[in-house]
Scaffold this active site. Structure first.
Site: not given
Ligand code: ADP
Ligand code: 3PG
Ligand code: MG
Length: 393
Positions: A38, A199, A350, A373
């Site tokens: 990023r 998330k 991310g 998101g």
């Molecule tokens: P992104 O940042 O790509 O949008 P998220 O922030 O939604 O993705 O989620 C990423 C996190 O989800 C990772 O750090 C991963 O370890 C976690 N994750 C995925 N599956 C599981 C699971 N079964 N148990 C715990 N954590 C998980």
């Molecule tokens: C992300 O990591 O998806 C963006 O930086 C937004 O973060 P947030 O879901 O905490 O608003």
């Molecule tokens: Mg994330």
């Protein structure tokens, strides 16, 4: 989507320019930056501002400190890395709209940068508080939006400032719009969407919009748990996001009506207290003390089978706790398999970008978005507040 007014038409020389970047980078347990994508992706805009002689005031959030100053979420490690990749020191103001930020921003010379502390140390950021947005706006004369990862948030630094200052899209935002628009208009089918990650409350309600738009939706990671729970699967000691029953039912109904297939895990890899070796379990036999950490081998095969012949694919969110090598197999194998299927594949998020890099599967993707998101909302066709507020070209 219409093109946004870009930097080409911005009078930058000698101006104080407020720049929203998304430096919400993944960090390890010691606060070290685990992936600087990023930061690196913001360089085209930052180099442009420097060459044009702008005085740039950078602002970002990091994590979710919920309106309180918390040293664990300081942008200090970020400015350190940023200074290295820019080849120029970038000082960090000790505050956001306080005396330090004001003084340091007025002392900037042409081509210099200042970074404000984590915007989310102030409760006015996420609340899009008008007084906070006005204070932020006074630090600059122009606003550049380059935080694509945050344009789905209607916060003070994304929407509030853009309403108060002449605003321009940065080069990363322009590039993200251009690439991701390929997943909005004229999609080559079959189109598969793979969503996982953590998330859950943010992402699950968004998935309904993919019904009809996509041919199949594959669900993994913690995101799959509420779906399994709704089918009566007991997930042992796994934390399942509460209050998602209505969203789950809505998605399944919409998928049925639209003829979109929802593909769920049929087995899991679990971790149990006192046992370092992961165990593969069938959904009917999850032990009471087990934590679900990854999709199992049968699910991997099922996912790869359903991706076969896919022409377009969008992936956001690891299919397991992929930072831990023991639970990275599902994500690695499915994404490596995707790489063997010809088509336009996009990764977003991310954590997803970091995991793809670490697992050596980045090459499976034609484009890796810095948005998580935000990319999800963009490709499902939603209007994003941080883009809607920017003037068209
Ligand atoms: P992104 O940042 O790509 O949008 P998220 O922030 O939604 O993705 O989620 C990423 C996190 O989800 C990772 O750090 C991963 O370890 C976690 N994750 C995925 N599956 C599981 C699971 N079964 N148990 C715990 N954590 C998980
Ligand atoms: C992300 O990591 O998806 C963006 O930086 C937004 O973060 P947030 O879901 O905490 O608003
Ligand atoms: Mg994330």
């Amino acid at each position: 989507m219409r093109e946004k007014r870009g930097l080409g038409s911005a009078p930058l020389k000698g101006r104080r320019v407020l720049v929203r970047v998304d430096f919400n980078v993944p960090q390890d347990a010691n606060g070290q930056i685990a992936d600087d994508r990023r930061i690196v992706e913001a360089l085209p805009t930052l180099n442009h501002l420097r060459a044009a002689g702008a005085r740039s005031i950078l602002m970002s959030h990091l994590g979710r400190p919920d309106g309180h100053r918390d040293p664990r979420f300081s942008l200090r490690p970020v400015v350190h890395r940023l200074s290295a990749v820019l080849g120029q020191p970038v000082p960090l103001a000790d505050d956001i709209v306080g005396i330090h930020a004001i003084e340091q921003s007025t002392r900037l010379e042409n081509g210099q940068f200042l970074m404000l502390e984590n915007l989310r140390f102030h409760p006015g950021e996420e609340a899009n508080d008008p007084a906070f947005a006005a204070q932020l706006s006074r630090l600059g004369e122009l606003f550049v939006e380059d935080a694509f990862g945050s344009v789905h948030r209607a916060h003070a630094s994304t929407v509030g400032v853009a309403k108060r200052l002449p605003s321009f899209a940065g080069l990363l935002v322009e590039r993200e719009i251009r690439e991701l628009s390929r997943l909005r208009d004229g999609i080559e089918r079959p189109y598969a969407v793979i969503v996982g990650g953590a998330k859950v409350a943010d992402k699950l309600p968004l998935l309904t919009s993919f019904c009809g738009r996509a041919d199949r939706i594959l669900l993994g990671g913690a995101l799959a748990f509420p779906f399994l729970a709704a089918r009566g699967v007991a997930l042992g000691a796994t934390r399942v996001e509460a209050g998602q029953e209505a969203n789950v039912a809505e998605l399944l109904n919409a998928a049925r009506t639209a003829g979109t297939e929802v593909v769920l895990p049929t087995d899991l890899v679990v971790e149990r207290p006192g046992r370092p070796d992961p165990e593969v379990v069938d959904l009917k036999r999850v032990p009471a003390d087990a934590l679900a950490r990854d999709i199992g081998p049968a699910t991997r095969a099922k996912f790869l089978g359903s991706l076969d012949g896919t022409r377009t694919c969008f992936w956001n969110g690891p299919l397991g706790l992929a930072e831990d090598e023991r639970f990275a197999v599902g994500t690695r194998e499915v994404l490596a398999g995707l790489g063997r299927i010809p088509g336009y594949h996009v990764a977003a998020g991310g954590d997803s970008a970091r995991v793809a890099q670490e697992l050596g599967v980045s090459g499976s993707f034609a484009f890796i978005s810095t948005g998580g998101g935000a990319a999800l909302e963009f490709v499902e066709g939603a209007e994003l507040p941080g883009l809607a507020v920017l003037p068209d070209a």
